[in-house]
Design a protein around this motif. Structure first.
Motif, PDB file in Angstrom:
ATOM      1  N   LYS A 117       0.822  -1.201   0.000  1.00  0.00           N
ATOM      2  CA  LYS A 117       0.000   0.000   0.000  1.00  0.00           C
ATOM      3  C   LYS A 117       0.864   1.263   0.000  1.00  0.00           C
ATOM      4  CE  LYS A 117      -3.277  -0.049   3.099  1.00  0.00           C
ATOM      5  NZ  LYS A 117      -3.946  -0.244   4.416  1.00  0.00           N
ATOM      6  N   GLN A 167      -6.891  -2.399  -4.237  1.00  0.00           N
ATOM      7  CA  GLN A 167      -7.357  -1.876  -2.958  1.00  0.00           C
ATOM      8  C   GLN A 167      -7.313  -0.357  -2.942  1.00  0.00           C
ATOM      9  OE1 GLN A 167      -4.617  -2.867   0.194  1.00  0.00           O
ATOM     10  NE2 GLN A 167      -6.163  -2.731   1.796  1.00  0.00           N
ATOM     11  N   GLY A 169      -8.646   2.979   0.018  1.00  0.00           N
ATOM     12  CA  GLY A 169      -9.328   3.277   1.269  1.00  0.00           C
ATOM     13  C   GLY A 169      -8.810   4.545   1.900  1.00  0.00           C
ATOM     14  N   THR A 182     -11.314   3.491   9.836  1.00  0.00           N
ATOM     15  CA  THR A 182     -10.784   3.085   8.536  1.00  0.00           C
ATOM     16  C   THR A 182     -11.921   2.606   7.647  1.00  0.00           C
ATOM     17  OG1 THR A 182      -9.118   1.701   7.429  1.00  0.00           O
ATOM     18  CG2 THR A 182     -10.306   0.710   9.266  1.00  0.00           C
ATOM     19  N   ASP A 184     -12.250   0.653   3.759  1.00  0.00           N
ATOM     20  CA  ASP A 184     -11.402  -0.040   2.793  1.00  0.00           C
ATOM     21  C   ASP A 184     -12.268  -0.756   1.764  1.00  0.00           C
ATOM     22  OD1 ASP A 184      -8.451  -1.266   2.413  1.00  0.00           O
ATOM     23  OD2 ASP A 184      -9.925  -2.842   2.080  1.00  0.00           O
ATOM     24  N   LYS A 186     -11.749  -3.523  -1.565  1.00  0.00           N
ATOM     25  CA  LYS A 186     -10.892  -4.370  -2.401  1.00  0.00           C
ATOM     26  C   LYS A 186     -11.730  -4.988  -3.506  1.00  0.00           C
ATOM     27  CE  LYS A 186      -7.785  -5.850   1.354  1.00  0.00           C
ATOM     28  NZ  LYS A 186      -8.585  -5.345   2.502  1.00  0.00           N
TER      29      LYS A 186
END
Length: 223
Positions: A117, A167, A169, A182, A184, A186
């Motif tokens: 990431k 991904q 986020g 958070t 996120d 995917k």
């Protein structure tokens, strides 16, 4: 009435406490998440058919919400490696000529995933990120559904499958001690093969476009 997730995150972002310490090499972030798994599951190829699937048969896997844990290690201030842990369970139902018929029952999946990431944003503030990496889906304890049994397929097995995950986020700090929210998303791309057996004889083999969306929201703690 359900409260939309994105407005909640917008409010959290507006109220976020600035001044959280900048991420640095060696930091670990733990995330506790509620995860929505939205697979496709349609048949992309019929490789063997000894039971006579009706013409126009198609399939669709059902959605599921499951708890997951993500563990993230920062190799640099803006770069991290993340893996997730969790199990999701799905049925596969017929569409078209077998609309609504259960073909696979309670297939449990361990979506082993490792992503690299990159985090944007100012140190200590709201940090969007993007990532990508390999995945390996492990199928556990799946069974033939009632419709498949009626067609003569009494046992079912999904092959474990390699794929890739993309991904994106955002992490939103809540205080200066590493606590945050958070969000996120995917998207996985993989093509597992399904096998149905009558006793020990394989009678049906199909390849499937699984390609799930995996959407998670929860709390994070970096230390």
């Amino acid at each position: 009435m359900k409260t939309p997730v994105l407005p909640l995150f917008a409010l959290a972002a507006a109220a976020a406490v600035p001044g959280q310490a900048a991420a640095k090499q060696g930091d670990v972030q733990l995330k506790l998440l509620a995860t929505l798994v939205v697979p496709d599951g349609k048949i992309s190829d019929v490789e063997l058919d000894a039971i006579g699937l009706p013409a126009g048969t198609q399939t669709r896997a059902n959605d599921n919400v499951t708890p997951t844990i993500a563990i993230e290690y920062f190799v640099a201030g803006h770069v991290s490696i993340e893996t997730i842990a969790g199990v999701t369970q799905h049925d596969v139902d017929g569409r078209g000529a077998l609309d609504g018929a259960e073909l696979v029952s309670d297939a449990k999946i361990v979506p082993a995933t490792l992503t690299l990431k990159y985090h944007f944003g100012a140190d200590g503030g709201i940090r969007p990120y993007v990532g990508a990496g390999p995945s390996y889906f492990i199928f556990i304890d799946e069974k033939s559904g009632a419709a498949a049994v009626a067609l003569g397929a009494t046992r079912q097995k999904m092959d474990d499958s390699f794929g890739v995950a993309l991904q994106a986020g955002v992490d939103v700090p809540l205080n200066a001690k590493g606590l945050g929210l958070t969000l996120d998303a995917k998207r996985y791309f993989l093509r597992p093969t399904a096998h149905w057996y009558a006793g020990t004889t394989e009678v049906l083999r199909t390849e499937h476009k699984l390609d799930p969306w995996v959407i998670s929201a929860g709390v994070a703690y970096r230390f």
